[in-house]
Design a protein around this motif. Structure first.
Motif, PDB file in Angstrom:
ATOM      1  N   ILE A 267     -36.062 -14.441-133.886  1.00  0.00           N
ATOM      2  CA  ILE A 267     -35.084 -14.605-132.907  1.00  0.00           C
ATOM      3  C   ILE A 267     -35.395 -15.643-132.295  1.00  0.00           C
ATOM      4  O   ILE A 267     -35.780 -15.506-130.979  1.00  0.00           O
ATOM      5  N   ASN A 268     -34.230 -16.861-131.954  1.00  0.00           N
ATOM      6  CA  ASN A 268     -33.903 -16.328-129.847  1.00  0.00           C
ATOM      7  C   ASN A 268     -32.478 -16.959-129.354  1.00  0.00           C
ATOM      8  O   ASN A 268     -31.911 -17.312-131.112  1.00  0.00           O
ATOM      9  N   GLY A 269     -32.716 -16.769-128.553  1.00  0.00           N
ATOM     10  CA  GLY A 269     -30.959 -16.307-128.171  1.00  0.00           C
ATOM     11  C   GLY A 269     -30.842 -15.101-128.342  1.00  0.00           C
ATOM     12  O   GLY A 269     -29.447 -14.809-128.498  1.00  0.00           O
ATOM     13  N   GLY A 270     -31.506 -14.214-129.109  1.00  0.00           N
ATOM     14  CA  GLY A 270     -31.216 -12.601-129.404  1.00  0.00           C
ATOM     15  C   GLY A 270     -30.681 -13.035-130.803  1.00  0.00           C
ATOM     16  O   GLY A 270     -30.342 -12.025-131.524  1.00  0.00           O
ATOM     17  N   GLU A 271     -30.873 -14.143-131.649  1.00  0.00           N
ATOM     18  CA  GLU A 271     -29.986 -14.213-133.040  1.00  0.00           C
ATOM     19  C   GLU A 271     -31.224 -14.573-133.425  1.00  0.00           C
ATOM     20  O   GLU A 271     -31.617 -15.509-133.500  1.00  0.00           O
ATOM     21  N   TYR A 272     -30.984 -15.026-135.248  1.00  0.00           N
ATOM     22  CA  TYR A 272     -31.400 -15.708-135.772  1.00  0.00           C
ATOM     23  C   TYR A 272     -31.192 -16.755-135.857  1.00  0.00           C
ATOM     24  O   TYR A 272     -29.775 -17.098-136.423  1.00  0.00           O
ATOM     25  N   GLN A 273     -31.258 -17.617-135.922  1.00  0.00           N
ATOM     26  CA  GLN A 273     -31.186 -19.090-136.160  1.00  0.00           C
ATOM     27  C   GLN A 273     -31.230 -20.317-136.959  1.00  0.00           C
ATOM     28  O   GLN A 273     -32.711 -20.045-137.965  1.00  0.00           O
TER      29      GLN A 273
ATOM     30  N   TYR B 100     -17.991 -14.028-148.969  1.00  0.00           N
ATOM     31  CA  TYR B 100     -19.004 -13.555-148.012  1.00  0.00           C
ATOM     32  C   TYR B 100     -17.549 -13.252-146.607  1.00  0.00           C
ATOM     33  O   TYR B 100     -17.753 -13.648-145.841  1.00  0.00           O
ATOM     34  N   ARG B 101     -18.961 -12.003-146.371  1.00  0.00           N
ATOM     35  CA  ARG B 101     -19.298 -11.201-144.998  1.00  0.00           C
ATOM     36  C   ARG B 101     -20.064 -10.882-143.900  1.00  0.00           C
ATOM     37  O   ARG B 101     -20.977 -10.780-144.701  1.00  0.00           O
ATOM     38  N   GLN B 102     -20.234 -11.682-142.935  1.00  0.00           N
ATOM     39  CA  GLN B 102     -20.988 -11.179-142.120  1.00  0.00           C
ATOM     40  C   GLN B 102     -20.685  -9.702-141.018  1.00  0.00           C
ATOM     41  O   GLN B 102     -19.705 -10.611-140.517  1.00  0.00           O
ATOM     42  N   ASP B 103     -21.270  -8.756-141.557  1.00  0.00           N
ATOM     43  CA  ASP B 103     -21.001  -7.698-140.839  1.00  0.00           C
ATOM     44  C   ASP B 103     -21.161  -7.759-139.069  1.00  0.00           C
ATOM     45  O   ASP B 103     -21.421  -6.763-138.915  1.00  0.00           O
ATOM     46  N   GLN B 104     -22.364  -8.009-139.172  1.00  0.00           N
ATOM     47  CA  GLN B 104     -22.969  -8.668-137.463  1.00  0.00           C
ATOM     48  C   GLN B 104     -22.906  -9.666-137.207  1.00  0.00           C
ATOM     49  O   GLN B 104     -23.438 -10.705-137.718  1.00  0.00           O
ATOM     50  N   PRO B 105     -22.437  -9.722-135.771  1.00  0.00           N
ATOM     51  CA  PRO B 105     -22.885 -11.034-135.052  1.00  0.00           C
ATOM     52  C   PRO B 105     -24.571 -11.125-134.460  1.00  0.00           C
ATOM     53  O   PRO B 105     -24.914 -11.366-134.033  1.00  0.00           O
ATOM     54  N   LEU B 106     -25.125 -11.614-135.508  1.00  0.00           N
ATOM     55  CA  LEU B 106     -26.301 -11.772-135.635  1.00  0.00           C
ATOM     56  C   LEU B 106     -27.032 -13.289-135.643  1.00  0.00           C
ATOM     57  O   LEU B 106     -28.629 -13.668-135.789  1.00  0.00           O
ATOM     58  N   GLY B 107     -25.929 -14.622-135.740  1.00  0.00           N
ATOM     59  CA  GLY B 107     -26.497 -15.581-135.595  1.00  0.00           C
ATOM     60  C   GLY B 107     -26.506 -15.831-136.753  1.00  0.00           C
ATOM     61  O   GLY B 107     -25.868 -16.196-138.005  1.00  0.00           O
ATOM     62  N   THR B 108     -26.666 -17.913-136.699  1.00  0.00           N
ATOM     63  CA  THR B 108     -26.049 -18.869-137.747  1.00  0.00           C
ATOM     64  C   THR B 108     -27.080 -18.651-138.535  1.00  0.00           C
ATOM     65  O   THR B 108     -27.068 -18.779-139.986  1.00  0.00           O
ATOM     66  N   GLY B 109     -28.419 -18.048-138.404  1.00  0.00           N
ATOM     67  CA  GLY B 109     -29.405 -18.497-139.925  1.00  0.00           C
ATOM     68  C   GLY B 109     -29.136 -17.103-140.546  1.00  0.00           C
ATOM     69  O   GLY B 109     -28.831 -16.883-141.841  1.00  0.00           O
ATOM     70  N   HIS B 110     -28.864 -15.979-139.958  1.00  0.00           N
ATOM     71  CA  HIS B 110     -27.704 -15.110-140.768  1.00  0.00           C
ATOM     72  C   HIS B 110     -27.059 -14.752-141.515  1.00  0.00           C
ATOM     73  O   HIS B 110     -26.904 -14.195-142.847  1.00  0.00           O
ATOM     74  N   ALA B 111     -25.980 -15.706-140.671  1.00  0.00           N
ATOM     75  CA  ALA B 111     -24.168 -15.685-141.890  1.00  0.00           C
ATOM     76  C   ALA B 111     -24.767 -16.278-142.462  1.00  0.00           C
ATOM     77  O   ALA B 111     -23.737 -16.261-143.448  1.00  0.00           O
ATOM     78  N   ILE B 112     -25.440 -17.640-142.606  1.00  0.00           N
ATOM     79  CA  ILE B 112     -25.814 -18.013-143.835  1.00  0.00           C
ATOM     80  C   ILE B 112     -26.066 -17.365-144.885  1.00  0.00           C
ATOM     81  O   ILE B 112     -26.316 -17.740-146.275  1.00  0.00           O
ATOM     82  N   MET B 113     -26.969 -16.603-144.386  1.00  0.00           N
ATOM     83  CA  MET B 113     -27.970 -15.765-145.661  1.00  0.00           C
ATOM     84  C   MET B 113     -26.541 -14.840-146.096  1.00  0.00           C
ATOM     85  O   MET B 113     -27.614 -13.998-147.282  1.00  0.00           O
ATOM     86  N   CYS B 114     -26.189 -14.735-145.359  1.00  0.00           N
ATOM     87  CA  CYS B 114     -25.007 -13.871-146.670  1.00  0.00           C
ATOM     88  C   CYS B 114     -24.306 -14.168-147.575  1.00  0.00           C
ATOM     89  O   CYS B 114     -24.105 -13.499-147.732  1.00  0.00           O
ATOM     90  N   ALA B 115     -24.417 -15.936-147.181  1.00  0.00           N
ATOM     91  CA  ALA B 115     -23.987 -15.726-148.129  1.00  0.00           C
ATOM     92  C   ALA B 115     -25.244 -16.460-149.489  1.00  0.00           C
ATOM     93  O   ALA B 115     -25.072 -17.739-150.612  1.00  0.00           O
ATOM     94  N   LYS B 116     -26.220 -15.928-149.442  1.00  0.00           N
ATOM     95  CA  LYS B 116     -27.011 -16.401-150.089  1.00  0.00           C
ATOM     96  C   LYS B 116     -27.728 -17.049-151.730  1.00  0.00           C
ATOM     97  O   LYS B 116     -28.217 -17.380-152.437  1.00  0.00           O
ATOM     98  N   ASP B 117     -26.159 -16.025-152.029  1.00  0.00           N
ATOM     99  CA  ASP B 117     -26.141 -16.101-153.646  1.00  0.00           C
ATOM    100  C   ASP B 117     -25.183 -17.426-153.940  1.00  0.00           C
ATOM    101  O   ASP B 117     -25.678 -17.888-155.621  1.00  0.00           O
ATOM    102  N   SER B 118     -24.457 -17.964-153.280  1.00  0.00           N
ATOM    103  CA  SER B 118     -24.605 -19.843-153.212  1.00  0.00           C
ATOM    104  C   SER B 118     -25.908 -20.606-152.819  1.00  0.00           C
ATOM    105  O   SER B 118     -25.456 -21.536-152.984  1.00  0.00           O
TER     106      SER B 118
END
Length: 333
Positions: free
Chosen positions: A187-193, A78-96
């Motif tokens: 958002i916390n610290g400017g990102e989705y956590q 999977y690809r995270q195209d923007q550095p939007l935090g750990t929660g966002h990164a995990i949801m980039c793999a939501k199909d898994s």
């Protein structure tokens, strides 16, 4: 593993940080293998969240696919195209995100031996630390259940620091909570956590327990990466499960002081290597003493006395400095 690893530059300028070798293997390879070993059960799929394809290219994907295959699992990229935090990164793999799953950040190494608590809906791996105010820590109730996550507490909450590895009995529950985080722009610290998703699970009565690791080793910058290399070499030597010095190493008036990792086709000429040194493939070290250092592939070292040095790939070094940090394709003569 989508970050750029800026704190480990210059070494992460040409190689993504999770693929920088420690004790002879890329960081992410060691981490995944250690998690699989701790779980001690078949793994069906390993999902890797990567960044920009220009940085995490086909060679990276091929390396990760081979890693998963070696463990009897399929790899999903999977690809995270923007550095939007750990929660966002995990949801980039939501199909898994279904069924039992482990989520881990790819810049840390562990040593652990424990069984997952069957009563827990989730487990957060922690390590007892001396300065908890510098970490995110867990707060426990009288049942030893996690009831709160506190980031860098001003007053003492506990000394159990969150190390960035989590187990979920059904990760679809976390997926639902993280979708709520994204939909409501929490958002916390400017990102989705990830913590906001976990807090949502706790609010609905899900039981979180701790899993303690015996060792937690960071690879965030040059100094701690060298420390991790040293500690990992000690563990691997004690385990006796890996051949750390290749049979193809040639020695000419040289000696190796263990523990060390030395890769294929390395020539040592009038050299003393070790302790706590890792050397990649196709290197030549001549008229030199090297200790407590990490050297990657295709590198030539001459007339050097190195201690706490980190040297990249395709480097030519000839000089008097000791504590050096040189990235790939550098020449010092």
């Amino acid at each position: 593993m989508a970050g750029r690893g800026s704190r480990l530059r210059p070494h992460s300028l040409t190689v993504p940080k999770p693929l920088i070798p420690v004790a002879g293997q890329p960081i992410v390879h060691r981490l995944v293998k250690d998690i699989v070993k701790v779980l001690n059960q078949p793994i069906e799929e390993i999902a890797f969240i990567l960044g920009d394809p220009a940085w995490f290219g086909d060679d990276v994907v091929s390396s990760l696919e081979s890693l998963a295959q070696s463990l009897g699992a399929k790899a999903t990229i999977y690809r995270q195209d923007q550095p939007l935090g750990t929660g966002h990164a995990i949801m980039c793999a939501k199909d898994s995100l279904s069924g039992p799953a482990v989520i881990a950040y790819a810049d840390t190494l562990i040593r652990a031996d424990f069984n997952l608590d069957p009563e827990a809906d989730a487990v957060i791996w922690v390590k007892q630390v001396d300065e908890p105010e510098a970490y995110g820590v867990v707060k426990l109730n009288e049942k030893k259940e996690i009831v709160e996550l506190v980031e860098k507490p001003d007053t003492f909450v506990s000394d159990l620091a969150v190390i960035g590895i989590y187990y979920f009995k059904d990760v679809a529950v976390l997926k639902e909570e993280l979708q709520h985080v994204l939909d409501n722009n929490i958002i916390n610290g400017g990102e989705y956590q990830i913590n906001d998703g976990i807090k949502g699970m706790m609010a609905k009565g899900k039981i979180f327990k701790t899993g303690e690791v015996s060792e937690w080793m960071d690879c965030g910058n040059k100094t701690v990466t060298l420390e991790t290399n040293q500690r990992m070499l000690g563990f691997l030597t004690a385990d006796g499960e890996e051949q750390l010095v290749s049979n193809s190493v040639t020695l000419e008036n040289s000696k190796i002081i263990e523990p060390c990792f030395i890769g294929e086709n390395v020539s040592l000429i009038n050299a003393t290597i070790g302790p706590n040194v890792s050397i990649g493939n196709n290197c030549t070290i001549e008229n030199a003493t090297v200790k407590n250092s990490l050297i990657q592939n295709h590198t030539s070292i001459k007339n050097a006395n190195l201690d706490e040095a980190m040297i990249g790939n395709h480097v030519k070094y000839n000089g008097e400095f000791t504590k050096i940090s040189i990235g790939d394709y550098s020449i010092m003569e």
